[in-house]
Motif scaffolding. Structure first.
Motif, short mmCIF file in Angstrom:
data_model
loop_
_atom_site.label_atom_id
_atom_site.label_comp_id
_atom_site.label_asym_id
_atom_site.label_seq_id
_atom_site.Cartn_x
_atom_site.Cartn_y
_atom_site.Cartn_z
N THR A 276 -0.58 6.03 3.78
CA THR A 276 -1.40 4.93 3.24
C THR A 276 -2.84 4.97 3.73
OG1 THR A 276 -0.77 3.45 5.06
CG2 THR A 276 0.62 3.43 3.08
N ASP A 277 -3.21 5.97 4.54
CA ASP A 277 -4.55 5.97 5.14
C ASP A 277 -5.65 5.94 4.08
OD1 ASP A 277 -3.33 6.04 7.55
OD2 ASP A 277 -3.78 8.13 8.00
N LEU B 18 0.81 -1.21 0.00
CA LEU B 18 0.00 0.00 0.00
C LEU B 18 0.86 1.27 0.00
CD1 LEU B 18 -2.94 -0.87 2.43
CD2 LEU B 18 -2.80 -1.15 -0.04
N ALA B 19 2.03 1.20 0.62
CA ALA B 19 2.91 2.37 0.64
C ALA B 19 3.35 2.74 -0.78
CB ALA B 19 4.12 2.11 1.52
N MET B 20 3.60 1.74 -1.61
CA MET B 20 4.00 2.01 -2.99
C MET B 20 2.84 2.57 -3.80
SD MET B 20 6.45 -1.19 -4.03
CE MET B 20 7.96 -1.53 -3.14
N TYR C 1 -9.11 1.10 -0.81
CA TYR C 1 -8.82 -0.11 -1.58
C TYR C 1 -8.38 -1.29 -0.71
CZ TYR C 1 -8.38 3.68 -4.96
OH TYR C 1 -8.61 4.79 -5.72
N GLY C 2 -8.36 -1.10 0.63
CA GLY C 2 -7.85 -2.13 1.51
C GLY C 2 -8.57 -3.45 1.39
N HIS C 3 -9.88 -3.41 1.08
CA HIS C 3 -10.65 -4.65 0.96
C HIS C 3 -10.19 -5.51 -0.20
CE1 HIS C 3 -12.45 -1.84 -1.83
NE2 HIS C 3 -13.16 -2.81 -2.39
N LEU C 4 -9.44 -4.93 -1.14
CA LEU C 4 -8.97 -5.69 -2.29
C LEU C 4 -7.71 -6.47 -1.98
CD1 LEU C 4 -9.46 -2.94 -5.03
CD2 LEU C 4 -11.01 -4.83 -4.48
N CYS C 5 -7.14 -6.27 -0.78
CA CYS C 5 -5.92 -6.99 -0.40
C CYS C 5 -6.21 -8.42 0.01
CB CYS C 5 -5.23 -6.29 0.78
SG CYS C 5 -4.60 -4.65 0.39
#
Length: 473
Positions: free
Chosen positions: A397-398, A385-387, A404-408
Protein backbone atom coordinates in the motif's frame (compact mmCIF):
# COMPACT_ATOMS: atom_id res chain seq x y z
CA UNK A 1 -0.06 15.62 -40.09
CA UNK A 2 0.29 13.15 -42.93
CA UNK A 3 -1.14 9.73 -42.13
CA UNK A 4 1.03 6.72 -43.00
CA UNK A 5 -0.34 3.19 -43.26
CA UNK A 6 2.10 0.33 -42.76
CA UNK A 7 1.37 -2.89 -44.66
CA UNK A 8 1.89 -6.52 -43.67
CA UNK A 9 5.31 -7.83 -44.63
CA UNK A 10 5.94 -6.99 -48.29
CA UNK A 11 8.35 -9.93 -48.56
CA UNK A 12 5.33 -12.27 -48.75
CA UNK A 13 3.80 -12.76 -52.21
CA UNK A 14 0.48 -13.68 -50.61
CA UNK A 15 0.39 -10.37 -48.69
CA UNK A 16 1.22 -8.44 -51.86
CA UNK A 17 -1.71 -10.05 -53.72
CA UNK A 18 -4.18 -8.98 -50.99
CA UNK A 19 -3.17 -5.29 -51.06
CA UNK A 20 -5.91 -2.99 -52.31
CA UNK A 21 -5.07 -0.52 -55.12
CA UNK A 22 -4.56 3.08 -53.96
CA UNK A 23 -2.57 6.20 -54.74
CA UNK A 24 -0.17 6.16 -51.77
CA UNK A 25 2.36 3.33 -51.30
CA UNK A 26 2.28 0.67 -48.60
CA UNK A 27 5.38 0.86 -46.40
CA UNK A 28 7.47 -1.52 -44.29
CA UNK A 29 9.99 -0.13 -41.79
CA UNK A 30 13.54 -1.41 -42.28
CA UNK A 31 15.00 0.99 -39.74
CA UNK A 32 13.39 4.10 -38.35
CA UNK A 33 13.83 6.77 -41.06
CA UNK A 34 14.40 4.05 -43.72
CA UNK A 35 11.41 2.35 -45.43
CA UNK A 36 10.71 0.05 -48.36
CA UNK A 37 7.31 0.13 -50.01
CA UNK A 38 4.98 -1.02 -52.78
CA UNK A 39 2.72 1.17 -54.87
CA UNK A 40 -0.30 -0.63 -56.29
CA UNK A 41 -2.27 1.29 -58.90
CA UNK A 42 -5.89 0.67 -59.88
CA UNK A 43 -4.58 -0.89 -63.11
CA UNK A 44 -2.86 -3.53 -60.92
CA UNK A 45 0.60 -2.15 -61.78
CA UNK A 46 3.05 -2.74 -58.91
CA UNK A 47 6.19 -0.69 -58.27
CA UNK A 48 8.81 -1.00 -55.53
CA UNK A 49 9.47 2.23 -53.60
CA UNK A 50 12.00 3.43 -51.03
CA UNK A 51 11.93 6.50 -48.81
CA UNK A 52 13.96 8.26 -46.13
CA UNK A 53 12.98 10.73 -43.44
CA UNK A 54 14.71 14.05 -44.09
CA UNK A 55 16.44 16.27 -41.55
CA UNK A 56 13.56 18.77 -41.86
CA UNK A 57 11.05 16.10 -40.79
CA UNK A 58 9.54 15.40 -44.21
CA UNK A 59 10.08 12.40 -46.48
CA UNK A 60 11.86 11.86 -49.81
CA UNK A 61 11.00 8.79 -51.87
CA UNK A 62 12.05 7.11 -55.10
CA UNK A 63 10.63 4.45 -57.41
CA UNK A 64 13.02 1.49 -57.56
CA UNK A 65 11.41 -0.52 -60.35
CA UNK A 66 8.48 -2.80 -61.17
CA UNK A 67 7.47 -5.81 -59.08
CA UNK A 68 8.37 -9.17 -60.64
CA UNK A 69 4.71 -10.21 -60.97
CA UNK A 70 4.22 -7.26 -63.32
CA UNK A 71 7.04 -8.10 -65.74
CA UNK A 72 9.59 -10.86 -66.02
CA UNK A 73 12.60 -8.62 -65.50
CA UNK A 74 11.03 -6.93 -62.45
CA UNK A 75 12.43 -7.05 -58.92
CA UNK A 76 11.62 -9.53 -56.18
CA UNK A 77 11.74 -8.43 -52.53
CA UNK A 78 15.43 -9.20 -51.94
CA UNK A 79 16.50 -7.40 -55.12
CA UNK A 80 14.34 -4.38 -54.28
CA UNK A 81 15.85 -4.33 -50.77
CA UNK A 82 19.38 -4.19 -52.21
CA UNK A 83 18.36 -1.33 -54.54
CA UNK A 84 16.83 0.51 -51.59
CA UNK A 85 20.02 0.15 -49.52
CA UNK A 86 22.12 1.41 -52.43
CA UNK A 87 19.91 4.49 -52.66
CA UNK A 88 20.03 5.07 -48.88
CA UNK A 89 23.86 5.16 -49.06
CA UNK A 90 24.17 7.53 -52.01
CA UNK A 91 25.90 10.81 -51.00
CA UNK A 92 22.92 12.91 -52.16
CA UNK A 93 20.56 10.85 -49.98
CA UNK A 94 22.86 10.87 -46.93
CA UNK A 95 23.14 14.67 -47.17
CA UNK A 96 19.40 15.18 -46.61
CA UNK A 97 18.42 12.10 -44.55
CA UNK A 98 18.02 11.77 -40.79
CA UNK A 99 20.23 9.29 -38.99
CA UNK A 100 18.54 5.85 -38.97
CA UNK A 101 18.13 3.78 -35.81
CA UNK A 102 17.00 0.23 -35.29
CA UNK A 103 13.39 -0.80 -34.77
CA UNK A 104 12.49 -1.86 -31.25
CA UNK A 105 13.88 -1.09 -27.81
CA UNK A 106 17.64 -1.07 -27.22
CA UNK A 107 18.61 -4.04 -25.04
CA UNK A 108 22.40 -3.52 -24.98
CA UNK A 109 24.57 -1.62 -22.52
CA UNK A 110 26.44 1.13 -24.37
CA UNK A 111 29.79 0.44 -22.73
CA UNK A 112 33.12 -1.01 -23.93
CA UNK A 113 35.94 -1.64 -21.48
CA UNK A 114 39.07 0.51 -21.89
CA UNK A 115 40.44 0.68 -18.32
CA UNK A 116 42.46 -2.10 -16.71
CA UNK A 117 40.92 -1.39 -13.30
CA UNK A 118 37.35 -2.32 -12.29
CA UNK A 119 35.12 0.57 -13.38
CA UNK A 120 31.56 1.73 -12.81
CA UNK A 121 30.84 0.48 -16.33
CA UNK A 122 32.10 -2.99 -15.38
CA UNK A 123 29.79 -2.96 -12.36
CA UNK A 124 26.86 -1.88 -14.54
CA UNK A 125 27.71 -4.65 -17.06
CA UNK A 126 27.29 -7.39 -14.44
CA UNK A 127 24.21 -5.69 -13.00
CA UNK A 128 22.52 -5.37 -16.40
CA UNK A 129 23.18 -9.01 -17.31
CA UNK A 130 21.64 -10.11 -14.02
CA UNK A 131 18.60 -7.89 -14.56
CA UNK A 132 18.22 -9.24 -18.09
CA UNK A 133 17.61 -12.65 -16.50
CA UNK A 134 15.85 -11.67 -13.28
CA UNK A 135 13.69 -8.63 -14.12
CA UNK A 136 10.45 -8.33 -16.06
CA UNK A 137 10.92 -7.22 -19.67
CA UNK A 138 9.52 -3.69 -19.35
CA UNK A 139 11.36 -3.04 -16.07
CA UNK A 140 14.62 -4.22 -17.62
CA UNK A 141 14.19 -1.96 -20.64
CA UNK A 142 13.43 1.10 -18.50
CA UNK A 143 16.37 0.34 -16.22
CA UNK A 144 18.78 -0.09 -19.14
CA UNK A 145 17.59 3.17 -20.72
CA UNK A 146 18.32 5.10 -17.50
CA UNK A 147 21.76 3.50 -17.17
CA UNK A 148 22.70 4.25 -20.79
CA UNK A 149 21.42 7.82 -20.62
CA UNK A 150 22.70 8.92 -17.21
CA UNK A 151 25.35 6.62 -15.73
CA UNK A 152 27.49 5.31 -18.59
CA UNK A 153 28.26 8.69 -20.28
CA UNK A 154 29.23 10.33 -16.97
CA UNK A 155 30.78 7.54 -14.89
CA UNK A 156 31.22 4.50 -17.15
CA UNK A 157 35.04 4.58 -17.41
CA UNK A 158 35.65 5.80 -13.84
CA UNK A 159 37.32 3.24 -11.51
CA UNK A 160 34.90 2.46 -8.69
CA UNK A 161 37.37 3.48 -5.96
CA UNK A 162 37.54 6.98 -7.49
CA UNK A 163 33.80 7.53 -7.11
CA UNK A 164 34.23 9.86 -4.12
CA UNK A 165 31.84 12.44 -2.65
CA UNK A 166 33.04 15.23 -4.92
CA UNK A 167 32.54 13.18 -8.10
CA UNK A 168 29.18 11.89 -6.85
CA UNK A 169 27.91 15.40 -6.05
CA UNK A 170 28.87 16.62 -9.53
CA UNK A 171 27.11 13.60 -11.05
CA UNK A 172 23.92 14.36 -9.08
CA UNK A 173 23.89 18.01 -10.15
CA UNK A 174 24.44 16.97 -13.79
CA UNK A 175 21.41 14.64 -13.66
CA UNK A 176 19.24 17.26 -11.93
CA UNK A 177 20.09 19.94 -14.49
CA UNK A 178 19.71 17.69 -17.55
CA UNK A 179 16.38 17.93 -19.38
CA UNK A 180 14.14 14.82 -19.23
CA UNK A 181 14.68 12.19 -21.92
CA UNK A 182 11.71 11.91 -24.31
CA UNK A 183 12.27 8.83 -26.44
CA UNK A 184 14.63 9.70 -29.30
CA UNK A 185 13.66 13.36 -29.43
CA UNK A 186 16.42 15.96 -29.17
CA UNK A 187 17.22 16.68 -25.50
CA UNK A 188 15.99 19.96 -24.12
CA UNK A 189 18.16 22.79 -22.91
CA UNK A 190 20.04 22.21 -19.67
CA UNK A 191 18.66 24.34 -16.81
CA UNK A 192 20.87 25.24 -13.86
CA UNK A 193 19.70 24.16 -10.42
CA UNK A 194 18.93 27.70 -9.24
CA UNK A 195 16.44 28.22 -12.08
CA UNK A 196 14.44 25.02 -11.68
CA UNK A 197 10.93 25.68 -10.41
CA UNK A 198 9.45 23.53 -7.65
CA UNK A 199 7.64 21.00 -9.84
CA UNK A 200 10.53 20.43 -12.24
CA UNK A 201 12.94 20.10 -9.31
CA UNK A 202 10.63 17.54 -7.68
CA UNK A 203 10.48 15.43 -10.85
CA UNK A 204 14.23 15.65 -11.44
CA UNK A 205 14.94 14.57 -7.86
CA UNK A 206 12.65 11.59 -8.30
CA UNK A 207 14.55 10.53 -11.43
CA UNK A 208 17.89 11.11 -9.71
CA UNK A 209 16.92 8.88 -6.79
CA UNK A 210 16.00 6.10 -9.21
CA UNK A 211 19.39 6.46 -10.93
CA UNK A 212 21.24 6.52 -7.60
CA UNK A 213 19.39 3.34 -6.62
CA UNK A 214 20.62 1.59 -9.77
CA UNK A 215 24.19 2.78 -9.28
CA UNK A 216 24.19 1.79 -5.63
CA UNK A 217 22.72 -1.68 -6.35
CA UNK A 218 25.25 -2.39 -9.09
CA UNK A 219 28.26 -1.51 -6.91
CA UNK A 220 26.78 -3.42 -3.97
CA UNK A 221 26.49 -6.49 -6.21
CA UNK A 222 30.12 -6.01 -7.28
CA UNK A 223 31.17 -5.90 -3.62
CA UNK A 224 29.20 -9.09 -2.91
CA UNK A 225 30.89 -10.74 -5.91
CA UNK A 226 34.35 -9.69 -4.70
CA UNK A 227 35.05 -7.27 -7.57
CA UNK A 228 35.49 -4.32 -5.16
CA UNK A 229 37.05 -4.56 -1.73
CA UNK A 230 35.02 -2.19 0.45
CA UNK A 231 31.29 -1.84 1.06
CA UNK A 232 31.95 1.87 1.61
CA UNK A 233 31.94 2.36 -2.18
CA UNK A 234 28.17 1.76 -2.36
CA UNK A 235 27.08 2.75 1.15
CA UNK A 236 28.25 6.36 0.65
CA UNK A 237 25.96 6.82 -2.37
CA UNK A 238 22.94 8.26 -0.59
CA UNK A 239 19.58 9.10 -2.11
CA UNK A 240 18.15 12.59 -1.68
CA UNK A 241 15.35 13.13 0.83
CA UNK A 242 12.23 13.48 -1.28
CA UNK A 243 8.45 13.29 -0.97
CA UNK A 244 6.04 12.55 -3.80
CA UNK A 245 3.36 15.13 -4.51
CA UNK A 246 -0.11 13.67 -3.88
CA UNK A 247 -2.38 13.55 -6.92
CA UNK A 248 -4.35 16.79 -7.02
CA UNK A 249 -6.28 16.35 -10.28
CA UNK A 250 -8.54 13.51 -11.35
CA UNK A 251 -11.75 13.41 -13.34
CA UNK A 252 -15.17 13.83 -11.83
CA UNK A 253 -17.87 11.57 -13.24
CA UNK A 254 -19.22 14.51 -15.27
CA UNK A 255 -15.77 15.16 -16.76
CA UNK A 256 -15.31 11.45 -17.49
CA UNK A 257 -18.60 11.35 -19.42
CA UNK A 258 -17.63 14.49 -21.33
CA UNK A 259 -14.28 12.93 -22.25
CA UNK A 260 -15.90 9.73 -23.52
CA UNK A 261 -18.31 11.76 -25.64
CA UNK A 262 -15.35 13.67 -27.15
CA UNK A 263 -13.51 10.49 -28.24
CA UNK A 264 -13.94 8.75 -31.54
CA UNK A 265 -15.73 5.38 -31.08
CA UNK A 266 -12.71 3.04 -30.87
CA UNK A 267 -10.88 5.33 -28.43
CA UNK A 268 -14.06 5.80 -26.35
CA UNK A 269 -14.11 2.05 -25.68
CA UNK A 270 -10.49 2.15 -24.53
CA UNK A 271 -11.18 5.11 -22.23
CA UNK A 272 -14.24 3.43 -20.71
CA UNK A 273 -12.29 0.26 -20.04
CA UNK A 274 -9.58 2.25 -18.23
CA UNK A 275 -12.20 3.97 -16.05
CA UNK A 276 -13.76 0.60 -15.18
CA UNK A 277 -10.47 -1.17 -14.36
CA UNK A 278 -7.70 1.35 -13.63
CA UNK A 279 -5.50 -0.55 -16.10
CA UNK A 280 -2.62 0.96 -18.02
CA UNK A 281 -3.14 1.46 -21.74
CA UNK A 282 -0.46 -1.17 -22.50
CA UNK A 283 -2.36 -3.70 -20.37
CA UNK A 284 -5.65 -2.97 -22.12
CA UNK A 285 -4.00 -3.19 -25.55
CA UNK A 286 -2.89 -6.78 -24.75
CA UNK A 287 -6.18 -7.90 -23.15
CA UNK A 288 -7.66 -10.98 -24.89
CA UNK A 289 -11.22 -12.27 -24.94
CA UNK A 290 -10.25 -15.29 -22.80
CA UNK A 291 -9.15 -12.88 -20.03
CA UNK A 292 -12.70 -11.59 -19.50
CA UNK A 293 -14.84 -13.36 -16.88
CA UNK A 294 -12.61 -16.42 -16.79
CA UNK A 295 -12.12 -17.05 -13.07
CA UNK A 296 -13.49 -13.96 -11.33
CA UNK A 297 -16.21 -11.39 -11.85
CA UNK A 298 -13.78 -9.21 -13.76
CA UNK A 299 -10.74 -9.45 -16.02
CA UNK A 300 -7.30 -11.02 -15.84
CA UNK A 301 -4.39 -8.67 -16.58
CA UNK A 302 -1.21 -10.28 -17.86
CA UNK A 303 2.05 -9.26 -16.16
CA UNK A 304 3.68 -6.11 -17.54
CA UNK A 305 5.89 -4.25 -15.06
CA UNK A 306 6.49 -7.34 -12.93
CA UNK A 307 6.18 -11.10 -13.22
CA UNK A 308 2.84 -11.03 -11.41
CA UNK A 309 -0.44 -11.00 -13.29
CA UNK A 310 -3.55 -9.88 -11.46
CA UNK A 311 -7.32 -10.11 -11.44
CA UNK A 312 -9.31 -6.86 -11.50
CA UNK A 313 -12.80 -7.22 -10.04
CA UNK A 314 -15.48 -5.20 -11.85
CA UNK A 315 -18.80 -3.63 -10.86
CA UNK A 316 -21.93 -4.88 -12.66
CA UNK A 317 -21.80 -2.04 -15.16
CA UNK A 318 -18.16 -2.73 -15.98
CA UNK A 319 -18.71 -6.48 -16.33
CA UNK A 320 -21.59 -5.87 -18.74
CA UNK A 321 -19.38 -3.53 -20.78
CA UNK A 322 -16.60 -6.12 -21.14
CA UNK A 323 -19.00 -8.97 -21.92
CA UNK A 324 -20.44 -6.83 -24.72
CA UNK A 325 -16.96 -6.34 -26.19
CA UNK A 326 -16.08 -10.05 -26.30
CA UNK A 327 -19.48 -11.45 -27.31
CA UNK A 328 -18.46 -12.16 -30.93
CA UNK A 329 -14.71 -12.72 -30.36
CA UNK A 330 -12.62 -15.88 -30.27
CA UNK A 331 -10.59 -16.61 -27.12
CA UNK A 332 -7.28 -15.36 -28.55
CA UNK A 333 -8.71 -12.19 -30.14
CA UNK A 334 -7.72 -8.83 -28.73
CA UNK A 335 -10.60 -7.12 -26.93
CA UNK A 336 -9.67 -3.62 -28.12
CA UNK A 337 -8.47 -2.66 -31.59
CA UNK A 338 -8.36 0.52 -33.60
CA UNK A 339 -11.14 1.03 -36.15
CA UNK A 340 -8.54 0.13 -38.83
CA UNK A 341 -8.12 -3.31 -37.25
CA UNK A 342 -4.63 -2.59 -35.93
CA UNK A 343 -3.75 -3.11 -32.27
CA UNK A 344 -3.33 -0.11 -30.00
CA UNK A 345 0.41 0.49 -29.63
CA UNK A 346 1.09 4.11 -28.75
CA UNK A 347 -1.36 5.27 -31.46
CA UNK A 348 -3.77 6.58 -28.82
CA UNK A 349 -1.66 9.55 -27.71
CA UNK A 350 -2.52 12.19 -30.30
CA UNK A 351 -6.14 11.01 -30.43
CA UNK A 352 -6.44 11.28 -26.65
CA UNK A 353 -4.88 14.78 -26.65
CA UNK A 354 -7.50 15.92 -29.14
CA UNK A 355 -10.31 14.39 -27.05
CA UNK A 356 -8.98 16.14 -23.93
CA UNK A 357 -9.00 19.44 -25.82
CA UNK A 358 -12.56 18.95 -27.07
CA UNK A 359 -13.74 17.99 -23.57
CA UNK A 360 -12.24 21.19 -22.10
CA UNK A 361 -9.95 19.31 -19.71
CA UNK A 362 -6.50 20.52 -18.59
CA UNK A 363 -4.00 20.32 -21.44
CA UNK A 364 -1.55 18.13 -19.54
CA UNK A 365 -4.09 15.38 -18.75
CA UNK A 366 -2.87 12.09 -20.26
CA UNK A 367 -4.33 8.59 -20.57
CA UNK A 368 -2.56 7.44 -17.39
CA UNK A 369 -4.68 10.01 -15.55
CA UNK A 370 -7.62 7.63 -16.01
CA UNK A 371 -5.79 5.16 -13.76
CA UNK A 372 -5.42 7.88 -11.14
CA UNK A 373 -9.10 8.76 -11.54
CA UNK A 374 -10.05 5.13 -10.90
CA UNK A 375 -7.88 4.87 -7.78
CA UNK A 376 -8.99 8.27 -6.44
CA UNK A 377 -12.66 7.32 -6.76
CA UNK A 378 -12.13 4.09 -4.80
CA UNK A 379 -10.14 5.80 -2.04
CA UNK A 380 -12.67 8.62 -1.67
CA UNK A 381 -15.45 6.06 -1.37
CA UNK A 382 -13.69 4.50 1.63
CA UNK A 383 -12.19 1.42 -0.06
CA UNK A 384 -9.34 0.01 2.08
CA UNK A 385 -5.96 0.94 0.62
CA UNK A 386 -4.92 -2.72 0.51
CA UNK A 387 -7.82 -3.46 -1.85
CA UNK A 388 -7.00 -0.46 -4.05
CA UNK A 389 -3.37 -1.59 -4.23
CA UNK A 390 -4.46 -5.10 -5.25
CA UNK A 391 -6.73 -3.76 -8.01
CA UNK A 392 -3.88 -1.59 -9.36
CA UNK A 393 -1.31 -4.38 -9.17
CA UNK A 394 0.93 -2.88 -6.46
CA UNK A 395 2.71 -5.26 -4.09
CA UNK A 396 1.89 -3.13 -1.03
CA UNK A 397 0.00 0.00 0.00
CA UNK A 398 3.02 2.35 0.10
CA UNK A 399 2.52 3.85 -3.36
CA UNK A 400 -1.25 4.10 -2.93
CA UNK A 401 -0.87 5.73 0.48
CA UNK A 402 1.67 8.30 -0.77
CA UNK A 403 -0.31 9.12 -3.90
CA UNK A 404 -3.92 8.98 -2.76
CA UNK A 405 -3.75 8.91 1.05
CA UNK A 406 -4.87 12.53 1.35
CA UNK A 407 -8.22 11.54 -0.19
CA UNK A 408 -9.02 9.30 2.81
CA UNK A 409 -9.80 12.35 4.96
CA UNK A 410 -13.53 12.42 4.16
CA UNK A 411 -13.95 8.78 5.04
CA UNK A 412 -11.91 9.19 8.23
CA UNK A 413 -13.94 12.25 9.24
CA UNK A 414 -17.23 10.40 8.71
CA UNK A 415 -15.96 7.37 10.64
CA UNK A 416 -14.80 9.48 13.62
CA UNK A 417 -18.04 11.49 13.66
CA UNK A 418 -20.12 8.29 13.53
CA UNK A 419 -18.23 6.46 16.26
CA UNK A 420 -17.40 9.26 18.72
CA UNK A 421 -19.76 9.23 21.70
CA UNK A 422 -20.93 12.85 22.43
CA UNK A 423 -20.03 14.39 25.77
CA UNK A 424 -22.79 17.00 25.53
CA UNK A 425 -26.10 17.45 23.79
CA UNK A 426 -25.41 17.99 20.07
CA UNK A 427 -26.39 21.30 18.52
CA UNK A 428 -26.22 22.04 14.81
CA UNK A 429 -23.43 24.58 14.35
CA UNK A 430 -23.30 26.49 10.99
CA UNK A 431 -19.58 27.14 11.50
CA UNK A 432 -18.81 23.45 10.89
CA UNK A 433 -20.08 23.52 7.30
CA UNK A 434 -18.24 26.78 6.61
CA UNK A 435 -15.03 25.20 7.91
CA UNK A 436 -15.53 22.11 5.72
CA UNK A 437 -16.09 24.28 2.66
CA UNK A 438 -13.00 26.31 3.48
CA UNK A 439 -10.82 23.22 3.95
CA UNK A 440 -12.05 21.66 0.73
CA UNK A 441 -11.11 24.70 -1.34
CA UNK A 442 -7.71 25.19 0.28
CA UNK A 443 -4.68 23.77 -1.49
CA UNK A 444 -1.55 23.53 0.63
CA UNK A 445 1.78 23.81 -1.19
CA UNK A 446 3.48 20.43 -1.49
CA UNK A 447 7.24 20.56 -1.12
CA UNK A 448 9.52 17.78 -2.16
CA UNK A 449 11.33 17.70 1.19
CA UNK A 450 9.64 15.38 3.69
CA UNK A 451 8.14 17.25 6.66
CA UNK A 452 10.00 14.86 8.96
CA UNK A 453 13.31 14.22 7.32
CA UNK A 454 14.90 11.09 8.74
CA UNK A 455 17.28 10.66 5.83
CA UNK A 456 20.98 10.51 6.56
CA UNK A 457 21.73 12.34 3.33
CA UNK A 458 24.10 15.24 3.77
CA UNK A 459 26.82 17.13 2.01
CA UNK A 460 27.17 19.89 -0.54
CA UNK A 461 24.32 18.81 -2.82
CA UNK A 462 21.75 18.45 -0.02
CA UNK A 463 22.69 21.86 1.38
CA UNK A 464 22.36 23.44 -2.06
CA UNK A 465 18.95 21.86 -2.67
CA UNK A 466 17.65 22.89 0.74
CA UNK A 467 18.64 26.50 0.07
CA UNK A 468 16.94 26.34 -3.34
CA UNK A 469 13.66 25.07 -1.92
CA UNK A 470 13.73 27.63 0.89
CA UNK A 471 13.87 30.29 -1.85
CA UNK A 472 10.89 28.72 -3.61
CA UNK A 473 8.82 28.95 -0.45
Amino acid sequence: MRKTTHAPSLSSEENVRTLQPRNSPYWNILEFCRHIGLQKHSSARLYWMARVRRLDGGYSQIRLGPHRTMQSDGLNYDEALECAKDWFNEPETLAIASQPYSVGVNRRLQYSKTESRFTVGDAMQSFVEWKRVAAAKTYFETTLSLINHHIIPRLGHLPVEELNQSVFTKFCIDVLETAPKRGRADPGVRVCLEKLDHERLRKRKKTLNTVIGLLRSAIEMSWENGDVESERYWRRLRRLPHADTPRQFFLTRAQAKRLIASCRPDLALLVQSALYTGCRVSELARLKARDVGGHVFGVYVEPMKSYRGRYVVLPNEGMTFFLDQVETLEDEDLVFRMSSGRSWSGCHKHLFREAVRLAGLPEGFVFHGLRHTYASQLVQAGTPLAMVAKQLGHTNTDTVSRTYGHLCCDGLENEISRRFAPLQATVKDPRLQRLRDSLQSRVDPQWSWPRKNKSKASGELVTLLREREDELR
